[in-house]
Write a protein that holds these residues in place. Structure first.
Motif, short mmCIF file in Angstrom:
data_model
loop_
_atom_site.label_atom_id
_atom_site.label_comp_id
_atom_site.label_asym_id
_atom_site.label_seq_id
_atom_site.Cartn_x
_atom_site.Cartn_y
_atom_site.Cartn_z
N LEU A 33 102.21 91.20 -6.74
CA LEU A 33 103.13 90.94 -7.32
C LEU A 33 103.86 90.38 -8.66
CD1 LEU A 33 106.14 91.01 -6.89
CD2 LEU A 33 106.60 89.36 -5.87
N LEU A 34 103.06 88.97 -8.68
CA LEU A 34 102.89 88.24 -10.28
C LEU A 34 101.54 88.53 -11.35
CD1 LEU A 34 103.69 84.98 -8.57
CD2 LEU A 34 105.47 86.84 -9.37
N SER A 35 100.71 89.86 -10.99
CA SER A 35 100.34 90.14 -11.63
C SER A 35 100.11 89.99 -13.43
CB SER A 35 99.38 91.47 -12.20
OG SER A 35 98.38 91.01 -10.33
N GLY A 36 99.52 88.94 -14.09
CA GLY A 36 100.02 88.55 -15.28
C GLY A 36 100.83 87.61 -15.73
N MET A 37 101.58 86.93 -14.32
CA MET A 37 102.52 86.30 -15.01
C MET A 37 102.18 84.73 -14.97
SD MET A 37 106.06 88.24 -13.40
CE MET A 37 105.46 89.86 -13.30
N LEU A 38 101.10 84.09 -13.82
CA LEU A 38 100.93 83.64 -13.49
C LEU A 38 100.35 82.88 -14.55
CD1 LEU A 38 100.78 83.32 -10.27
CD2 LEU A 38 102.72 82.52 -11.36
N ARG A 39 100.27 81.31 -14.98
CA ARG A 39 98.90 80.99 -15.67
C ARG A 39 98.22 79.47 -14.81
NH1 ARG A 39 98.32 82.04 -20.27
NH2 ARG A 39 100.07 83.55 -20.98
N ILE A 48 94.25 85.49 -12.97
CA ILE A 48 93.85 87.52 -12.12
C ILE A 48 94.18 87.83 -11.20
CG2 ILE A 48 92.43 87.53 -13.87
CD1 ILE A 48 89.73 87.41 -13.27
N ALA A 49 94.31 88.10 -10.85
CA ALA A 49 94.22 88.86 -9.06
C ALA A 49 92.74 88.65 -8.50
CB ALA A 49 94.84 89.73 -9.14
N ARG A 50 92.27 88.40 -7.27
CA ARG A 50 91.08 88.42 -6.68
C ARG A 50 90.87 87.98 -5.68
NH1 ARG A 50 86.80 85.63 -10.65
NH2 ARG A 50 86.64 87.69 -11.85
N PRO A 51 90.30 88.71 -4.95
CA PRO A 51 90.40 89.03 -3.38
C PRO A 51 89.44 87.49 -3.22
CG PRO A 51 90.45 90.94 -3.32
CD PRO A 51 90.32 90.60 -4.94
N GLN A 52 89.59 86.70 -1.75
CA GLN A 52 88.52 86.51 -0.99
C GLN A 52 87.25 87.50 -0.87
OE1 GLN A 52 90.33 83.87 1.36
NE2 GLN A 52 89.97 81.77 -0.08
N ILE A 53 86.01 86.84 0.20
CA ILE A 53 85.24 87.72 0.92
C ILE A 53 86.25 88.34 1.64
CG2 ILE A 53 82.97 87.87 2.03
CD1 ILE A 53 82.20 85.70 -0.05
N ASN A 54 86.94 87.81 2.36
CA ASN A 54 87.93 88.32 3.03
C ASN A 54 88.58 88.84 3.72
OD1 ASN A 54 89.65 86.57 2.67
ND2 ASN A 54 89.21 85.46 4.32
N GLY A 55 89.11 89.28 1.64
CA GLY A 55 90.10 90.30 2.18
C GLY A 55 91.65 89.63 1.09
N GLN A 56 91.49 88.22 1.15
CA GLN A 56 92.62 87.81 1.80
C GLN A 56 92.94 88.02 -0.19
OE1 GLN A 56 92.60 84.26 3.45
NE2 GLN A 56 95.51 83.98 3.92
N ARG A 58 94.37 86.75 -3.70
CA ARG A 58 94.73 85.09 -4.34
C ARG A 58 94.68 85.36 -6.11
NH1 ARG A 58 88.97 82.44 -4.53
NH2 ARG A 58 88.14 84.31 -4.96
N TYR A 59 95.28 84.52 -6.43
CA TYR A 59 95.52 83.82 -8.15
C TYR A 59 94.17 82.76 -8.49
CZ TYR A 59 99.13 86.96 -8.03
OH TYR A 59 100.74 87.87 -6.78
N VAL A 60 93.64 83.60 -9.48
CA VAL A 60 92.55 82.71 -9.56
C VAL A 60 92.19 82.10 -11.67
CG1 VAL A 60 90.82 82.96 -7.55
CG2 VAL A 60 90.78 83.89 -9.73
N CYS A 61 91.78 81.53 -11.39
CA CYS A 61 91.62 81.20 -13.05
C CYS A 61 90.04 81.17 -13.17
CB CYS A 61 91.62 79.72 -13.15
SG CYS A 61 91.46 79.03 -15.00
N ALA A 62 89.50 82.52 -13.39
CA ALA A 62 87.55 82.80 -13.79
C ALA A 62 87.59 82.43 -14.86
CB ALA A 62 88.54 84.42 -13.18
#
Length: 130
Positions: A33-39, A48-56, A58-62
């Motif tokens: 929902l918030l792709s590109g809006m969070l800092r 950026i949007a990046r799921p965990q290994i289990n598919g959950q 999450r948003y991360v500072c990559a």
């Protein structure tokens, strides 16, 4: 020195890259929902949007080459999206959105723009019927 592709190689490469079977997703719907809006709260870079290994989700500072990010922040998407949704509902509670629509203000420029669009749509329909 890099070698140029021959026309045959170029054609084969395009066939592979354009093959519809390569496509894994057939939707361009936003799954975050918030792709590109969070800092990032640490470095200020867009999360950026990046799921965990289990598919959950999450948003991360990559942290990656060419990206000025700290890589120190990762948050699950669902609690953040629920919080933002609730905050938006509270902010809009009691606001008369209908009073802010362009149709309620016929003298405004936006009402004129809406009317011009309607006229153009009508003309397009007539043109299509002809």
């Amino acid at each position: 020195m890099a070698r140029l592709l021959t026309p045959g190689e170029t054609q084969r490469l395009r066939a592979v890259l354009n093959d519809p079977r390569r496509r894994k997703s057939f939707s361009n719907a936003r799954s975050y929902l918030l792709s590109g809006m969070l800092r990032c709260g640490v470095c200020g870079v867009s999360l950026i949007a990046r799921p965990q290994i289990n598919g959950q989700r999450r948003y991360v500072c990559a942290k990656s080459p060419g990206r000025a990010s700290c890589g120190k922040l990762a948050r699950l998407a669902q609690p953040i999206e629920e919080f933002v949704f609730e905050a938006a509902c509270v902010a809009l509670d009691g606001v008369n959105l209908r009073g802010h629509s362009t149709e309620e203000h016929p003298g405004s420029e936006s009402a004129a723009t809406v009317e011009a669009i309607r006229e153009d749509e009508h003309l397009l329909i007539e043109l299509a019927e002809d």
